[in-house]
Design an enzyme around this catalytic site. Structure first.
Site, PDB file in Angstrom:
ATOM      1  N   GLU A 167      92.037   0.466  42.715  1.00  0.00           N
ATOM      2  CA  GLU A 167      91.675   1.588  43.576  1.00  0.00           C
ATOM      3  C   GLU A 167      90.316   1.402  44.258  1.00  0.00           C
ATOM      4  OE1 GLU A 167      94.244   4.870  41.040  1.00  0.00           O
ATOM      5  OE2 GLU A 167      92.162   4.529  40.520  1.00  0.00           O
TER       6      GLU A 167
ATOM      7  N   GLY B  61     101.027  11.529  40.383  1.00  0.00           N
ATOM      8  CA  GLY B  61     102.445  11.874  40.333  1.00  0.00           C
ATOM      9  C   GLY B  61     102.650  13.183  41.085  1.00  0.00           C
TER      10      GLY B  61
ATOM     11  N   ASP C   6     104.520   8.310  42.318  1.00  0.00           N
ATOM     12  CA  ASP C   6     105.735   8.581  41.528  1.00  0.00           C
ATOM     13  C   ASP C   6     105.980  10.090  41.493  1.00  0.00           C
ATOM     14  OD1 ASP C   6     103.259   8.140  39.559  1.00  0.00           O
ATOM     15  OD2 ASP C   6     104.558   9.649  38.671  1.00  0.00           O
TER      16      ASP C   6
HETATM   17  N1  ADE Z   1      98.942   8.878  37.978  1.00  0.00           N
HETATM   18  C1  ADE Z   1      99.962   8.484  38.770  1.00  0.00           C
HETATM   19  N2  ADE Z   1     101.128   9.005  38.355  1.00  0.00           N
HETATM   20  C2  ADE Z   1     100.836   9.757  37.258  1.00  0.00           C
HETATM   21  C3  ADE Z   1     101.608  10.528  36.365  1.00  0.00           C
HETATM   22  N3  ADE Z   1     102.923  10.622  36.503  1.00  0.00           N
HETATM   23  N4  ADE Z   1     100.972  11.149  35.328  1.00  0.00           N
HETATM   24  C4  ADE Z   1      99.650  11.028  35.175  1.00  0.00           C
HETATM   25  N5  ADE Z   1      98.874  10.299  35.987  1.00  0.00           N
HETATM   26  C5  ADE Z   1      99.451   9.667  37.022  1.00  0.00           C
END
Ligand code: ADE
Length: 242
Positions: free
Chosen positions: A15, A81, A202
């Site tokens: 990042e 997420g 995600d």
């Molecule tokens: N960072 C990226 N995706 C995530 C997720 N599903 N839960 C926690 N941190 C995240």
């Protein structure tokens, strides 16, 4: 003269590596196992640091940026997420505010997320930084979907639909990650304006064909790079707007 010095935090090397590669006059100072990289990006003074994952790392990082580097703003870049059905992989969330989803003193009468005996638990991002970030996103890529929303953070990687639904119902959060609220909390205590910029990597559940072992690293990489590019532009606009 512009006296701003912008702290930029990413949890993972992925990042911050892109941003660091665009820095000039870099000087590195190590504290608490973190390398604080001071320098300039297109003339803007910055301190870029990889905090490590999770809320403790992030909080320590903020305090060092405040005490040792006297940063005037903090930007947090990274991935998250999605908790909002309108947010697809690759979309961007700009923080309106951030909350600790794993702060739970409900047994002694507090609502979930409320930090006992604190005036604030939904830490508000700086309006000016939000507006600048929106403008930069629009300028850099008008086709990308951007949402100003709530970031929920906790020391858990969320992949379970039931947990996801609980976070949505309890906090009305738009995305979930593992550092933002901690950075926001630290900025609140130190009175440092901040904004969190996260690219969706995600859906924080087990929907579709998404395999966290296989797909997540690929999407994480693309999303992290994308977000870092936005932060780079934001820093330059920010430095010239002060
Ligand atoms: N960072 C990226 N995706 C995530 C997720 N599903 N839960 C926690 N941190 C995240």
């Amino acid at each position: 003269m512009d006296m701003s010095r912008i702290g930029i935090i990413g949890a993972m090397e992925l990042e911050v590596e892109e941003l660091k590669s665009h820095m000039t006059d870099m000087k590195v100072t190590s504290r608490a196992g973190m390398d604080f990289c001071e320098g300039t990006i297109n003339g803007a003074q910055v301190v870029i640091v990889r905090s490590g994952v999770g809320k403790v790392n992030a909080a320590l990082c903020v305090q060092i940026l405040a005490d040792l580097f006297q940063v005037t703003q903090i930007i947090n870049t990274g991935v998250a997420g999605s908790l909002n059905s309108k947010l697809e992989i690759g979309d961007i969330v700009i923080s309106k505010d951030a909350v600790h989803h794993d702060m739970d003193a409900t047994a002694v009468g507090y609502k979930p997320g409320i930090v006992p005996q604190m005036a604030e638990s939904y830490f508000k991002a700086d309006e000016n930084l939000i507006e600048l970030a929106k403008r930069v996103c629009q300028k850099v890529n008008p086709d990308i979907h951007v949402l100003v929303g709530r970031v929920a953070s906790g020391d858990q990687f969320i992949t379970d639909k039931e947990v996801k639904n609980r976070l949505i119902a309890t906090f009305q959060a738009d995305c979930v990650e593992m550092e933002g609220a901690s950075i926001a909390h630290g900025c609140y205590l130190n009175q440092i304006p901040f904004v969190i910029l996260r690219a969706i990597s995600d859906k924080a559940d087990d929907s579709g064909n998404y395999d966290y072992q296989i797909d997540y690293p690929t999407f994480e990489k693309a999303a992290a790079k994308h977000c870092a590019q936005l932060v780079e532009k934001l820093v330059v606009d920010l430095a010239s707007s002060i």
